[in-house]
Design a protein around this motif. Structure first.
Motif, PDB file in Angstrom:
ATOM      1  N   PRO A 126       0.837  -1.217   0.000  1.00  0.00           N
ATOM      2  CA  PRO A 126       0.000   0.000   0.000  1.00  0.00           C
ATOM      3  C   PRO A 126       0.860   1.251   0.000  1.00  0.00           C
ATOM      4  O   PRO A 126       0.878   2.000   0.963  1.00  0.00           O
ATOM      5  CB  PRO A 126      -0.811  -0.155   1.291  1.00  0.00           C
ATOM      6  N   PHE A 141      -3.490   7.018   1.869  1.00  0.00           N
ATOM      7  CA  PHE A 141      -2.594   5.965   2.407  1.00  0.00           C
ATOM      8  C   PHE A 141      -2.489   6.079   3.921  1.00  0.00           C
ATOM      9  O   PHE A 141      -1.490   6.576   4.447  1.00  0.00           O
ATOM     10  CB  PHE A 141      -1.198   6.095   1.776  1.00  0.00           C
ATOM     11  N   ASP A 159      -1.767   4.075   6.140  1.00  0.00           N
ATOM     12  CA  ASP A 159      -0.602   3.388   6.730  1.00  0.00           C
ATOM     13  C   ASP A 159       0.612   4.302   6.862  1.00  0.00           C
ATOM     14  O   ASP A 159       1.483   4.076   7.689  1.00  0.00           O
ATOM     15  CB  ASP A 159      -0.183   2.184   5.863  1.00  0.00           C
ATOM     16  N   THR A 191       4.784   6.083   9.308  1.00  0.00           N
ATOM     17  CA  THR A 191       6.049   5.963   8.583  1.00  0.00           C
ATOM     18  C   THR A 191       7.252   6.246   9.471  1.00  0.00           C
ATOM     19  O   THR A 191       7.190   7.073  10.375  1.00  0.00           O
ATOM     20  CB  THR A 191       6.062   6.873   7.334  1.00  0.00           C
TER      21      THR A 191
END
Lengths: 578, 121
Positions: A77, A102, A104, A108
């Motif tokens: 993704p 995104f 997700d 990071t």
């Protein structure tokens, strides 16, 4: 601003013009865009020959990240993955837009803040060649002129990649042609010397498609692949390969080599299961294999018409680039050219061998004819020079003279038999023959010669009647018995005749020299004999003729022999319609 | 006194005939079927004036016989006449240290002349 963008494009075009490799192209595009756009991190992924997306260039990316993301998982993704999958660019101007698409990426681990992002696929025609992506430490406008500039960068990059691909293809095609032309040229120079031909092939392949090449050949009528030539760019590795392969010849149908030889289908193993290979290797050769591990193997058949005459194997260390489909095709091309050269050299060698045998035979025949001829001449001259000779002595001398004549006649008959047998099948006149009686007659005929050779001949068995050509059967038994006396001098000989079901079995057992194992294959061949140095008399045709006769009678002639112990010849003949 | 000739040949018929011819011409004859028999004879039997040697024989051929003979001082000096059908005679003679050869087939006169070269008349 517009002027600056035009200048950037001009600069990019200039730089790309001299970039011919994928790495150069990636660095030109990413380097320039990264700087101009003021990005924190920029990456370019290009499609590799095997279809994977590989990192080609980056700026502002940590070494760790480069290592873990060398190959892109297209299902992940991530913005760039989606761009490559869908072909649609992403222009995400702020963190909210990024997280919206995104989620997700919120977690990071990149140290630099991710506040804006641009990603675009590299298209050439229908094909996606990769993608480039840039991330920014602050929200970005990403207005139309900026998007247009990035899009143009992507387009230029794709064109440069396609150009590089074509250039590379062209270069490989040229190299391929060069290798093939070189191979052909060298093969023609190697001419008909088989060793030279094989050596040429091996060297050519090992040097041009490093690092190792072996040629295995199936001997005519054989069922095992024999190592015919080997070359490795490292002589030490070559010695190890030679020892391993010589000690473990591959049977047709077994193992990788054997399967290629059996099916005529090549084997292309770009990534070898090295542990399995190690396990399949004899323990004593494992240290060598561990020292010179194999990463990839290519095995192609050597084909002549629809026969497989052998195999060519190329292999290389795991650190070298993987073999490609093109390498595979190249090796098969080399094999196809080589197969004919090998076959020609083999035929030439066989022809030379046949000629040598014939020449030797003619010289032996000359010698064999001259011995009784000398005796004949001397005997006749003695008779002529004798002033007066007693009648009983005269009879004795005439008998001797007649014996020399008969010997010459027997030799000439053998020579004529060869001509007749070579031209076609033997004409047989079957009649009722008692094999035992015939064998005993022959033994009687040989009594004197056997006595001189200190051989005692014992006959065993009972009467066995069959339909055979008497004179031809006589010839077979005579040949075999004659050999037994010749090679078994000083020891007893047994001759046995017995009926076994529908067959008659005649065996002649001597306790002489025995037949050397290396000669066993060929003693029934024409002009061959097991005792090579010609010290024993005879034309070397007896067993060949005998086999032709026994074949024509529908029977079988075989032998068992042990060096220094003796030989037993076994003649089995169907009784026929008695 | 009759001179003795040793015939060394594996071929019975030829040996027998050579023996007939030489005996008819007044020589005494001894014979051996190969080099080993010949060496045995030379070391135990009566010393011949000359040896008539065949080239091709099983067990111990002409060349092997000749090297053994030359290595044994007691018999090395006995002259040898080589009997061969081979075409490479000069080469063979040099190799064996033989001065006289007879080519098969040979006639009676040539044979006797070659033997007489080494026997007192």
């Amino acid at each position: 601003m517009a002027e600056e963008r035009a200048r950037q494009l001009q600069l990019l075009t200039q730089r790309l013009a001299s970039a011919l490799s994928r790495e150069e192209i990636g660095n030109v595009v990413i380097g320039q865009a990264h700087e101009y756009l003021g990005a924190t991190a920029s990456v370019a992924y290009f499609e590799a020959l095997d279809g994977t997306m590989c990192l080609a260039a980056s700026r502002g990316v940590t070494a760790d990240s480069i290592r873990t993301r060398a190959i892109l998982d297209l299902d992940a993704p991530l913005p760039l993955c989606r761009v490559i999958r869908t072909g649609k660019p992403l222009w995400l101007r702020n963190r909210a837009e990024i997280l919206d698409e995104f989620p997700d990426l919120a977690a990071t681990t990149e140290s630099a803040p991710l506040e804006a992002l641009a990603a675009i696929a590299l298209h050439f025609g229908e094909h996606t060649l990769g993608g480039i992506a840039f991330s920014f430490p602050r929200p970005m406008e990403l207005d139309e002129p900026t998007r247009s500039l990035v899009t143009t960068f992507a387009l230029q990059c794709a064109q440069a990649l396609e150009r590089a691909r074509l250039y590379d293809q062209e270069r490989r095609a040229r190299a391929r042609l060069e290798i093939l032309a070189d191979t052909s040229d060298r093969l023609s120079k190697a001419q008909l010397d088989l060793t030279a031909v094989l050596d040429t092939i091996c060297r050519e392949v090992a040097n041009r498609m490093p690092e190792s090449c072996t040629v295995n050949l199936v001997p005519p009528g054989g069922d095992t692949l024999e190592l015919a030539a080997v070359h490795h760019i490292d002589p030490e590795a070559e010695a190890g390969i030679r020892a391993t392969l010589n000690d473990t010849p591959a049977r047709i149908g077994e193992g990788m080599l054997g399967r290629v030889a059996e099916t005529g289908q090549s084997m292309f193993v770009p990534i070898v299961d090295f542990q399995a290979m190690l396990a399949a290797t004899k323990p004593q050769y494992r240290p060598h294999l561990e020292r010179f591990p194999v990463g990839g193997i290519l095995i192609v058949p050597l084909r002549v018409a629809d026969r497989v005459i052998g195999t060519i194997t190329a292999s290389r260390h795991p650190s070298r680039p993987r073999y490609t489909v093109e390498d595979h095709r190249l090796l098969q091309d080399i094999a196809d050219r080589s197969a004919f050269a090998i076959e020609n050299a083999r035929l030439f060698q066989a022809e030379q061998h046949a000629r040598r045998l014939r020449d030797d035979f003619l010289s032996i025949a000359g010698h064999e004819l001259r011995t009784p001829l000398t005796a004949l001449q001397l005997q006749v001259e003695t008779l002529r020079s004798a002033p007066a000779i007693k009648p009983e002595l005269l009879a004795d001398r005439l008998n001797k003279t007649l014996r020399h004549v008969k010997r010459l006649d027997a030799l000439i008959t053998q020579l004529l038999d060869v001509t007749q047998l070579t031209r076609g099948r033997l004409a047989l006149t079957p009649e009722r023959v008692d094999a035992q009686q015939l064998a005993f007659e022959i033994v009687d005929r040989y009594r004197e010669q056997a006595r001189r050779a200190s051989c005692e001949i014992t006959c065993h068995g009972a009467s066995v009647i069959g339909m055979w050509d008497r004179s031809r059967l006589d010839q077979v038994i005579t040949n075999v018995l004659g050999n037994a006396i010749k090679y078994g001098a000083g020891h007893p000989i047994d001759v046995r005749v017995a009926r076994e079901g529908t067959h008659c079995r005649i065996t002649v057992h001597d306790r002489g020299l025995g037949i050397d194992p290396s000669a066993r294959e060929r003693i029934f061949d024409r002009f061959e004999r097991a005792i090579s140095d010609r010290n024993y008399g005879g034309l070397g045709l007896g067993l060949w003729i005998s086999r032709q006769i026994v074949d024509a009678l529908g029977g079988k002639i075989t032998f068992e022999s042990k060096a220094g112990v003796g030989t037993t010849f076994d003649i089995a003949l169907p009784l026929g319609d008695v | 006194m009759t001179s003795l000739v040793l015939i060394v040949d594996d071929d019975f018929d030829l040996r027998d005939t050579l023996s007939d011819v030489l005996q008819d011409a007044g020589f005494a004859v001894a014979s051996a079927g190969d080099g080993i028999e010949a060496l045995d004879y030379l070391r135990t039997g009566e010393r011949p004036a000359v040896i008539l040697l065949d080239w091709m024989m099983p067990r111990c051929n002409g060349s092997q016989f000749r090297s053994e003979q030359l290595a044994d001082p007691a018999i090395a000096a006995i002259p040898v006449v080589l009997l061969t059908a081979d075409t490479r005679r000069e080469e063979k003679m040099a190799e064996l240290g033989v001065e006289t050869y007879l080519a098969k087939p040979c006639d009676r006169e040539t044979l006797l002349a070659a033997i007489r070269k080494y026997t007192p008349t």
